[in-house]
Write a protein that holds these residues in place. Structure first.
Motif, PDB file in Angstrom:
ATOM      1  N   LYS A  73       7.431  12.447  -6.102  1.00 36.51           N
ATOM      2  CA  LYS A  73       6.672  11.798  -5.035  1.00 36.51           C
ATOM      3  C   LYS A  73       7.692  11.096  -4.150  1.00 36.51           C
ATOM      4  O   LYS A  73       8.577  10.388  -4.640  1.00 36.51           O
ATOM      5  CB  LYS A  73       5.694  10.780  -5.617  1.00 36.51           C
ATOM      6  CG  LYS A  73       4.918  10.006  -4.583  1.00 36.51           C
ATOM      7  CD  LYS A  73       3.881   9.154  -5.285  1.00 36.51           C
ATOM      8  CE  LYS A  73       3.842   7.775  -4.728  1.00 36.51           C
ATOM      9  NZ  LYS A  73       2.839   6.935  -5.398  1.00 36.51           N
ATOM     10  N   VAL A  74       7.562  11.315  -2.847  1.00 38.20           N
ATOM     11  CA  VAL A  74       8.473  10.734  -1.865  1.00 38.20           C
ATOM     12  C   VAL A  74       7.655   9.821  -0.965  1.00 38.20           C
ATOM     13  O   VAL A  74       6.519  10.139  -0.612  1.00 38.20           O
ATOM     14  CB  VAL A  74       9.155  11.854  -1.039  1.00 38.20           C
ATOM     15  CG1 VAL A  74       9.981  11.284   0.082  1.00 38.20           C
ATOM     16  CG2 VAL A  74      10.002  12.720  -1.945  1.00 38.20           C
ATOM     17  N   ILE A  75       8.228   8.694  -0.594  1.00 33.85           N
ATOM     18  CA  ILE A  75       7.586   7.763   0.333  1.00 33.85           C
ATOM     19  C   ILE A  75       8.275   7.889   1.687  1.00 33.85           C
ATOM     20  O   ILE A  75       9.480   7.708   1.795  1.00 33.85           O
ATOM     21  CB  ILE A  75       7.688   6.300  -0.165  1.00 33.85           C
ATOM     22  CG1 ILE A  75       7.061   6.160  -1.555  1.00 33.85           C
ATOM     23  CG2 ILE A  75       7.040   5.354   0.828  1.00 33.85           C
ATOM     24  CD1 ILE A  75       5.580   6.429  -1.601  1.00 33.85           C
ATOM     25  N   ALA A  76       7.480   8.219   2.711  1.00 38.41           N
ATOM     26  CA  ALA A  76       7.981   8.279   4.090  1.00 38.41           C
ATOM     27  C   ALA A  76       7.553   6.997   4.784  1.00 38.41           C
ATOM     28  O   ALA A  76       6.384   6.618   4.728  1.00 38.41           O
ATOM     29  CB  ALA A  76       7.408   9.495   4.807  1.00 38.41           C
ATOM     30  N   ARG A  77       8.500   6.336   5.450  1.00 38.62           N
ATOM     31  CA  ARG A  77       8.203   5.078   6.149  1.00 38.62           C
ATOM     32  C   ARG A  77       8.688   5.136   7.575  1.00 38.62           C
ATOM     33  O   ARG A  77       9.769   5.631   7.855  1.00 38.62           O
ATOM     34  CB  ARG A  77       8.897   3.899   5.462  1.00 38.62           C
ATOM     35  CG  ARG A  77       8.386   3.601   4.098  1.00 38.62           C
ATOM     36  CD  ARG A  77       8.975   2.333   3.569  1.00 38.62           C
ATOM     37  NE  ARG A  77       8.556   1.223   4.426  1.00 38.62           N
ATOM     38  CZ  ARG A  77       9.118   0.023   4.412  1.00 38.62           C
ATOM     39  NH1 ARG A  77      10.125  -0.225   3.631  1.00 38.62           N
ATOM     40  NH2 ARG A  77       8.687  -0.920   5.191  1.00 38.62           N
ATOM     41  N   GLN A  78       7.867   4.610   8.464  1.00 38.38           N
ATOM     42  CA  GLN A  78       8.264   4.430   9.859  1.00 38.38           C
ATOM     43  C   GLN A  78       7.411   3.308  10.420  1.00 38.38           C
ATOM     44  O   GLN A  78       6.188   3.358  10.344  1.00 38.38           O
ATOM     45  CB  GLN A  78       8.073   5.707  10.664  1.00 38.38           C
ATOM     46  CG  GLN A  78       8.570   5.564  12.090  1.00 38.38           C
ATOM     47  CD  GLN A  78       8.508   6.880  12.835  1.00 38.38           C
ATOM     48  OE1 GLN A  78       7.737   7.759  12.505  1.00 38.38           O
ATOM     49  NE2 GLN A  78       9.326   7.001  13.860  1.00 38.38           N
ATOM     50  N   GLY A  79       8.078   2.298  10.983  1.00 30.98           N
ATOM     51  CA  GLY A  79       7.345   1.133  11.472  1.00 30.98           C
ATOM     52  C   GLY A  79       6.694   0.418  10.298  1.00 30.98           C
ATOM     53  O   GLY A  79       7.316   0.174   9.283  1.00 30.98           O
ATOM     54  N   LYS A  80       5.415   0.121  10.426  1.00 29.89           N
ATOM     55  CA  LYS A  80       4.679  -0.512   9.343  1.00 29.89           C
ATOM     56  C   LYS A  80       3.798   0.479   8.592  1.00 29.89           C
ATOM     57  O   LYS A  80       2.934   0.096   7.816  1.00 29.89           O
ATOM     58  CB  LYS A  80       3.808  -1.643   9.898  1.00 29.89           C
ATOM     59  CG  LYS A  80       4.606  -2.844  10.347  1.00 29.89           C
ATOM     60  CD  LYS A  80       3.683  -3.961  10.759  1.00 29.89           C
ATOM     61  CE  LYS A  80       4.465  -5.209  11.042  1.00 29.89           C
ATOM     62  NZ  LYS A  80       4.518  -6.110   9.904  1.00 29.89           N
ATOM     63  N   THR A  81       4.026   1.766   8.829  1.00 30.84           N
ATOM     64  CA  THR A  81       3.198   2.806   8.230  1.00 30.84           C
ATOM     65  C   THR A  81       3.977   3.540   7.147  1.00 30.84           C
ATOM     66  O   THR A  81       5.158   3.840   7.311  1.00 30.84           O
ATOM     67  CB  THR A  81       2.747   3.809   9.305  1.00 30.84           C
ATOM     68  OG1 THR A  81       2.163   3.083  10.392  1.00 30.84           O
ATOM     69  CG2 THR A  81       1.715   4.773   8.765  1.00 30.84           C
ATOM     70  N   VAL A  82       3.303   3.820   6.042  1.00 29.30           N
ATOM     71  CA  VAL A  82       3.899   4.596   4.959  1.00 29.30           C
ATOM     72  C   VAL A  82       3.006   5.795   4.663  1.00 29.30           C
ATOM     73  O   VAL A  82       1.797   5.743   4.896  1.00 29.30           O
ATOM     74  CB  VAL A  82       4.085   3.773   3.666  1.00 29.30           C
ATOM     75  CG1 VAL A  82       5.047   2.639   3.876  1.00 29.30           C
ATOM     76  CG2 VAL A  82       2.773   3.266   3.150  1.00 29.30           C
ATOM     77  N   GLN A  83       3.614   6.877   4.180  1.00 25.29           N
ATOM     78  CA  GLN A  83       2.850   8.051   3.788  1.00 25.29           C
ATOM     79  C   GLN A  83       3.487   8.655   2.542  1.00 25.29           C
ATOM     80  O   GLN A  83       4.709   8.804   2.470  1.00 25.29           O
ATOM     81  CB  GLN A  83       2.793   9.091   4.907  1.00 25.29           C
ATOM     82  CG  GLN A  83       1.927  10.280   4.544  1.00 25.29           C
ATOM     83  CD  GLN A  83       1.570  11.139   5.734  1.00 25.29           C
ATOM     84  OE1 GLN A  83       2.155  11.013   6.814  1.00 25.29           O
ATOM     85  NE2 GLN A  83       0.600  12.005   5.541  1.00 25.29           N
ATOM     86  N   GLU A  84       2.640   8.987   1.578  1.00 32.61           N
ATOM     87  CA  GLU A  84       3.116   9.671   0.384  1.00 32.61           C
ATOM     88  C   GLU A  84       3.331  11.140   0.705  1.00 32.61           C
ATOM     89  O   GLU A  84       2.576  11.736   1.463  1.00 32.61           O
ATOM     90  CB  GLU A  84       2.082   9.572  -0.735  1.00 32.61           C
ATOM     91  CG  GLU A  84       1.822   8.173  -1.213  1.00 32.61           C
ATOM     92  CD  GLU A  84       0.716   8.124  -2.256  1.00 32.61           C
ATOM     93  OE1 GLU A  84      -0.100   9.073  -2.330  1.00 32.61           O
ATOM     94  OE2 GLU A  84       0.660   7.150  -2.998  1.00 32.61           O
ATOM     95  N   VAL A  85       4.376  11.722   0.114  1.00 33.70           N
ATOM     96  CA  VAL A  85       4.646  13.150   0.248  1.00 33.70           C
ATOM     97  C   VAL A  85       4.970  13.654  -1.152  1.00 33.70           C
ATOM     98  O   VAL A  85       5.841  13.098  -1.822  1.00 33.70           O
ATOM     99  CB  VAL A  85       5.829  13.425   1.196  1.00 33.70           C
ATOM    100  CG1 VAL A  85       6.100  14.921   1.279  1.00 33.70           C
ATOM    101  CG2 VAL A  85       5.565  12.851   2.578  1.00 33.70           C
ATOM    102  N   PHE A  86       4.259  14.691  -1.579  1.00 37.08           N
ATOM    103  CA  PHE A  86       4.476  15.265  -2.899  1.00 37.08           C
ATOM    104  C   PHE A  86       5.263  16.563  -2.748  1.00 37.08           C
ATOM    105  O   PHE A  86       4.865  17.440  -1.988  1.00 37.08           O
ATOM    106  CB  PHE A  86       3.142  15.515  -3.596  1.00 37.08           C
ATOM    107  CG  PHE A  86       2.368  14.246  -3.802  1.00 37.08           C
ATOM    108  CD1 PHE A  86       2.630  13.434  -4.894  1.00 37.08           C
ATOM    109  CD2 PHE A  86       1.405  13.849  -2.893  1.00 37.08           C
ATOM    110  CE1 PHE A  86       1.931  12.246  -5.068  1.00 37.08           C
ATOM    111  CE2 PHE A  86       0.699  12.676  -3.067  1.00 37.08           C
ATOM    112  CZ  PHE A  86       0.966  11.868  -4.163  1.00 37.08           C
ATOM    113  N   ILE A  87       6.386  16.658  -3.456  1.00 37.41           N
ATOM    114  CA  ILE A  87       7.271  17.818  -3.357  1.00 37.41           C
ATOM    115  C   ILE A  87       7.370  18.462  -4.736  1.00 37.41           C
ATOM    116  O   ILE A  87       7.810  17.813  -5.688  1.00 37.41           O
ATOM    117  CB  ILE A  87       8.666  17.411  -2.847  1.00 37.41           C
ATOM    118  CG1 ILE A  87       8.556  16.754  -1.468  1.00 37.41           C
ATOM    119  CG2 ILE A  87       9.592  18.617  -2.813  1.00 37.41           C
ATOM    120  CD1 ILE A  87       9.850  16.200  -0.944  1.00 37.41           C
TER     121      ILE A  87
END
Length: 106
Positions: A73-87
């Motif tokens: 599981k990878v966490i993508a962050r930009q600004g105040k927003t985060v998104q999970e990414v499953f690889i």
């Protein structure tokens, strides 16, 4: 004497698959994930839940969070927003970190 038969599945590198199951993504995340899918060893990339964080991250960051069954599981962050990414990948964590760094530089 016939032509030698070549199996196209063995000669061509199989690209990973990017799953589009959400209508919203972090801006700039999809091109990075598409480049990641083209790398060897990446099978499936699935963007997940979007959330808010307390901290502010001015540039896009991808950080490996935890191992999951079959990948990470990878966490993508930009600004105040985060998104999970499953690889899903057979790569080791250090190899995946290298692949993420290359995908982000392009």
């Amino acid at each position: 004497m016939g032509k030698p038969t070549v199996d196209p599945l063995q000669t061509a590198q199989k690209a990973g698959r990017l799953v589009w199951n959400h209508s919203t993504h972090l801006s700039g995340l999809i091109p990075i994930l598409e480049r990641l899918c083209q790398m060897d060893g990446i099978q499936t990339v699935t963007p997940g839940v979007i959330g808010r964080s307390k901290g502010h991250c001015p540039k896009m960051q991808l950080r490996i969070s935890v191992p999951i069954r079959g990948g990470y599981k990878v966490i993508a962050r930009q600004g105040k927003t985060v998104q999970e990414v499953f690889i899903l990948t057979p790569l080791a964590q250090s190899e995946l970190e290298t692949a993420l760094a290359i995908a982000m530089k392009c």
